[in-house]
Scaffold this motif. Structure first.
Motif: not given
Length: 325
Positions: A105-111, A143-152
């Protein structure tokens, strides 16, 4: 994470009366002198949940990635919806959903931005708000992808796989990293997709996941098919009653197998033992014999269970218990 089946809007898929959704015939793939897949053949019916199981390095990911058109077969024929995954990629891609093990997933983009981006690739995508609710990410949509948990991240990857209303979905370890609630909700989504006629091919290391979701299970090892059947038939091969116990590793299974009521004894993984009863013998008698033998050997028993053979038991018998990279 919402698992309400009424939120799943995938339209029913009409499949041809004859032919399979996925066909693999004589597929082989090597990297140099290393043969990853060897003459593998299987097919997946329309509207079926098909589980591809195997230990690490068995060839599962190579097989799935070749079906998705990311790798080229050295030998054999692969067909998706009757089409070649590489030659007909432009026609096939809009009809497929892919949930990769590595989300990418793109780490800088939000979900929400990720889903909106992927929705733009399809003529009739699913509603982004509905998908966020379905996978339980409404509160994390900004939330930006880089800050999502593994499960998210896994749940967002599932939403990405669903956004184009696919006819076939490939799921590589779909619930890895999910908490128990999200895992059960994902199972309900998969069941609802099947109810709408979607064909699903999944790989998983969770044996209970395969048993509960799959219509049929294929077990491969060292690139070769070693078992293919329904979960009931696969586990039903072991029609003897089973005694499992946990004790120190390295016990003499020859002595255990020689107990009067035992027909077989194995250490299926270090410290975990499995015994089968002889034909006509009862499990309670074998339990008495096992516990008496352990007592006489001054061996501490930490767990004991009885029942019929499980998919995990069979999997370990067929593929071995050693850990592989």
């Amino acid at each position: 994470m919402s698992a309400r089946t009424q939120t799943t809007q995938t339209s029913s898929v009409t499949s041809p009366a004859t032919s399979e959704a996925i066909v693999v015939e004589g597929f082989s793939k090597s990297y140099g002198s290393h043969h990853v897949v060897k003459r593998l053949s299987f097919s997946v019916h329309y509207g079926e949940v098909f589980a591809l199981l195997g230990p690490n390095g068995a060839g599962k990911t190579t097989t799935v990635e070749t079906l998705e058109g990311y790798r080229k077969a050295d030998e054999g024929t692969l067909r998706i919806l009757g089409l070649d995954p590489i030659q007909n990629a432009q026609i096939l891609k809009p009809r497929l959903g892919v949930m990769l093990q590595q989300d990418g997933l793109y780490p800088a983009l939000t979900a929400r931005e990720v889903l909106t981006l992927f929705a733009g690739y399809f003529e009739q995508p699913r509603d982004v708000n509905e998908l966020l609710e379905l996978v339980g990410l409404t509160s994390a949509q900004k939330t930006r992808c880089r800050r999502l948990s593994g499960g998210q991240k896994r749940r967002l990857a599932l939403a990405v796989a669903l956004v184009g209303n696919p006819e076939i979905i490939f799921m590589d370890e779909p619930t890895a990293g999910m908490d128990p609630q999200a895992r059960l909700a994902t199972w309900e989504i998969i069941r609802d997709l099947k109810a709408h006629g979607v064909t699903i091919l999944l790989t998983t290391h969770y044996m209970d996941e395969a048993e509960r979701l799959a219509d049929r299970i294929a077990i491969i090892d060292h690139g070769e098919l070693i078992k293919l059947d329904t979960p009931a038939n696969i586990t039903g091969v072991q029609n003897a009653n089973i005694v499992r116990f946990v004790a120190p590793a390295g016990l003499d299974c020859t002595h255990l197998a020689s107990l009067p009521s035992a027909s077989k004894a194995e250490e299926v993984r270090p410290g975990s033992y499995l015994l089968e009863t002889r034909e006509g013998q009862e499990v309670p008698q074998l339990v008495v014999e096992v516990t008496t033998w352990l007592r006489d050997q001054h061996i501490t028993l930490s767990e004991l269970r009885t029942g019929h053979g499980s998919l995990e038991d069979l999997f370990l018998r067929l593929t071995g218990s050693e850990v592989r990279d």
